[in-house]
Design a protein around this motif. Structure first.
Motif, PDB file in Angstrom:
ATOM      1  N   LEU A  56     -94.436  13.250  -4.432  1.00 12.34           N
ATOM      2  CA  LEU A  56     -95.210  14.079  -4.929  1.00 12.34           C
ATOM      3  C   LEU A  56     -96.255  14.809  -4.102  1.00 12.34           C
ATOM      4  N   ALA A  57     -96.892  14.040  -3.321  1.00 13.18           N
ATOM      5  CA  ALA A  57     -98.234  14.379  -2.521  1.00 13.18           C
ATOM      6  C   ALA A  57     -97.705  15.280  -1.395  1.00 13.18           C
ATOM      7  N   LYS A  58     -96.365  15.045  -0.759  1.00 11.26           N
ATOM      8  CA  LYS A  58     -96.084  16.107   0.292  1.00 11.26           C
ATOM      9  C   LYS A  58     -95.560  17.335  -0.393  1.00 11.26           C
ATOM     10  N   ARG A  59     -94.934  17.425  -1.795  1.00  8.45           N
ATOM     11  CA  ARG A  59     -94.664  18.591  -2.235  1.00  8.45           C
ATOM     12  C   ARG A  59     -95.800  19.340  -2.575  1.00  8.45           C
ATOM     13  N   LEU A  60     -96.985  18.800  -2.947  1.00  8.59           N
ATOM     14  CA  LEU A  60     -97.966  19.445  -3.202  1.00  8.59           C
ATOM     15  C   LEU A  60     -99.213  19.671  -2.361  1.00  8.59           C
ATOM     16  N   LYS A  64    -103.240  23.938  -2.379  1.00 11.95           N
ATOM     17  CA  LYS A  64    -104.591  24.287  -2.712  1.00 11.95           C
ATOM     18  C   LYS A  64    -105.152  23.630  -3.843  1.00 11.95           C
ATOM     19  N   ILE A  65    -104.707  22.695  -4.204  1.00 14.11           N
ATOM     20  CA  ILE A  65    -105.194  21.968  -5.452  1.00 14.11           C
ATOM     21  C   ILE A  65    -106.496  21.347  -5.442  1.00 14.11           C
ATOM     22  N   THR A  66    -107.431  21.768  -6.230  1.00 10.39           N
ATOM     23  CA  THR A  66    -108.609  21.195  -6.174  1.00 10.39           C
ATOM     24  C   THR A  66    -109.279  20.498  -7.021  1.00 10.39           C
ATOM     25  N   LYS A  67    -108.279  19.961  -7.906  1.00 12.37           N
ATOM     26  CA  LYS A  67    -108.790  18.933  -8.990  1.00 12.37           C
ATOM     27  C   LYS A  67    -107.432  18.288  -9.598  1.00 12.37           C
ATOM     28  N   ILE A  68    -107.713  17.001  -9.801  1.00 10.90           N
ATOM     29  CA  ILE A  68    -106.352  16.158 -10.330  1.00 10.90           C
ATOM     30  C   ILE A  68    -107.062  15.812 -11.414  1.00 10.90           C
ATOM     31  N   GLN A  77    -102.891   7.224 -12.373  1.00 12.11           N
ATOM     32  CA  GLN A  77    -103.980   7.512 -11.455  1.00 12.11           C
ATOM     33  C   GLN A  77    -103.208   7.178 -10.030  1.00 12.11           C
ATOM     34  N   GLN A  78    -102.560   6.082 -10.129  1.00 14.75           N
ATOM     35  CA  GLN A  78    -101.884   5.869  -8.873  1.00 14.75           C
ATOM     36  C   GLN A  78    -100.962   6.975  -8.376  1.00 14.75           C
ATOM     37  N   THR A  79    -100.331   7.454  -9.314  1.00 12.95           N
ATOM     38  CA  THR A  79     -99.336   8.729  -9.061  1.00 12.95           C
ATOM     39  C   THR A  79     -99.890   9.946  -8.287  1.00 12.95           C
ATOM     40  N   GLY A  80    -101.151   9.913  -8.663  1.00 11.68           N
ATOM     41  CA  GLY A  80    -101.910  11.003  -7.755  1.00 11.68           C
ATOM     42  C   GLY A  80    -102.785  10.485  -6.547  1.00 11.68           C
ATOM     43  N   ASP A  81    -102.866   9.121  -6.273  1.00 13.67           N
ATOM     44  CA  ASP A  81    -103.734   8.645  -5.276  1.00 13.67           C
ATOM     45  C   ASP A  81    -103.412   9.238  -3.986  1.00 13.67           C
ATOM     46  N   SER A  82    -102.131   9.428  -3.645  1.00  9.59           N
ATOM     47  CA  SER A  82    -101.873   9.927  -2.127  1.00  9.59           C
ATOM     48  C   SER A  82    -102.432  11.235  -1.928  1.00  9.59           C
ATOM     49  N   LEU A  83    -102.138  12.076  -2.865  1.00 10.46           N
ATOM     50  CA  LEU A  83    -102.606  13.571  -2.823  1.00 10.46           C
ATOM     51  C   LEU A  83    -103.935  13.416  -2.692  1.00 10.46           C
ATOM     52  N   ARG A  84    -104.677  12.728  -3.593  1.00  9.08           N
ATOM     53  CA  ARG A  84    -106.340  12.666  -3.661  1.00  9.08           C
ATOM     54  C   ARG A  84    -106.933  12.134  -2.449  1.00  9.08           C
ATOM     55  N   ILE A  85    -106.215  11.126  -1.957  1.00  2.99           N
ATOM     56  CA  ILE A  85    -106.826  10.530  -0.818  1.00  2.99           C
ATOM     57  C   ILE A  85    -106.570  11.579   0.558  1.00  2.99           C
ATOM     58  N   ASN A  86    -105.196  12.068   0.819  1.00  2.00           N
ATOM     59  CA  ASN A  86    -105.032  12.884   1.728  1.00  2.00           C
ATOM     60  C   ASN A  86    -105.668  14.173   1.857  1.00  2.00           C
ATOM     61  N   GLN A  88    -108.541  14.928   0.049  1.00  3.12           N
ATOM     62  CA  GLN A  88    -109.857  14.725  -0.350  1.00  3.12           C
ATOM     63  C   GLN A  88    -110.151  15.688  -2.014  1.00  3.12           C
ATOM     64  N   ILE A  89    -109.402  15.070  -2.902  1.00  6.92           N
ATOM     65  CA  ILE A  89    -109.672  15.773  -4.230  1.00  6.92           C
ATOM     66  C   ILE A  89    -110.076  14.873  -5.193  1.00  6.92           C
ATOM     67  N   ASP A  90    -110.959  15.479  -6.146  1.00 12.51           N
ATOM     68  CA  ASP A  90    -111.588  14.889  -7.090  1.00 12.51           C
ATOM     69  C   ASP A  90    -110.459  14.556  -8.075  1.00 12.51           C
ATOM     70  N   THR A  91    -110.711  13.362  -8.922  1.00  6.94           N
ATOM     71  CA  THR A  91    -109.904  13.017 -10.014  1.00  6.94           C
ATOM     72  C   THR A  91    -110.928  12.880 -11.213  1.00  6.94           C
ATOM     73  N   THR A  92    -110.307  13.617 -12.258  1.00  5.15           N
ATOM     74  CA  THR A  92    -111.022  13.660 -13.663  1.00  5.15           C
ATOM     75  C   THR A  92    -110.140  12.885 -14.524  1.00  5.15           C
ATOM     76  N   ILE A  93    -110.792  11.675 -15.251  1.00  5.87           N
ATOM     77  CA  ILE A  93    -109.892  10.797 -16.175  1.00  5.87           C
ATOM     78  C   ILE A  93    -110.135  11.775 -17.321  1.00  5.87           C
ATOM     79  N   TYR A  94    -108.927  11.548 -18.100  1.00  6.95           N
ATOM     80  CA  TYR A  94    -108.878  12.439 -19.628  1.00  6.95           C
ATOM     81  C   TYR A  94    -108.048  11.395 -20.433  1.00  6.95           C
ATOM     82  N   SER A  95    -108.474  11.213 -21.543  1.00  6.59           N
ATOM     83  CA  SER A  95    -107.782  10.346 -22.631  1.00  6.59           C
ATOM     84  C   SER A  95    -106.439  11.016 -23.056  1.00  6.59           C
TER      85      SER A  95
END
Length: 162
Positions: A56-60, A64-68, A77-86, A88-95
């Motif tokens: 997923l991180a490679k695909r995206l 130009k994603i600015t927020k997860i 959260q772990q599903t988006g971690d590679s993209l977030r770290i690589n 440097q994107i902020d993650t917002t937690i929602y219910s």
């Protein structure tokens, strides 16, 4: 006429900036660890899940994603971690129980929303897409829903595999 060219260029540029199409990528979390016996909120990804998160991180990577946006569940959260770290994107937690967080999503931004098999279809519908699926089959983790929006209206919707 040549005097008008710079002015018209600026006007066209400003019009393009104010009516930008944003792209919302929506996915279900990657494969979860089925051996884990603790609280479901803390269930991590399996080895296959980590591999899928990397895909997923490679695909995206160049989208130009600015927020997860991810739910409070660890595997989401772990599903988006590679993209977030690589990237440097902020993650917002929602219910996971409230897909109406979309009202707070910034317009004119490209974002990734990671949810669950029973929440992703609702999120896609709330974004304006005609999407009949009620729940994603338990065995499917590779669906990527791409929703393009302009001025809070659906421009394009497509489903793909990653």
């Amino acid at each position: 006429m040549k005097k008008w060219i710079p002015f018209l260029t600026i006007v066209i540029f400003l019009a393009a900036c104010t009516s930008k199409v944003s792209t919302v990528f929506v996915v279900r979390h990657a494969e979860k660890d089925l051996v884990y016996k603790g609280d479901d909120h803390f269930r991590p990804l399996s080895a296959s899940g980590y591999q899928r998160a990397g895909k997923l991180a490679k695909r995206l990577a160049n989208e130009k994603i600015t927020k997860i946006y991810a739910t409070e569940y660890l595997r989401v959260q772990q599903t988006g971690d590679s993209l977030r770290i690589n990237n440097q994107i902020d993650t917002t937690i929602y219910s996971a129980r409230n897909a109406h967080f979309l009202d707070k999503v910034e317009p004119r931004k490209n974002i990734l929303i990671i949810g669950h098999s029973n929440t992703v279809p609702e999120i896609v519908r709330l974004l304006g897409a005609n999407f009949d699926l009620k729940i994603i089959p338990e065995s499917e983790y590779d669906n990527l829903y791409v929703v393009k929006i302009k001025d809070k209206k659906l421009v394009e919707f497509k489903a793909e595999k990653y």
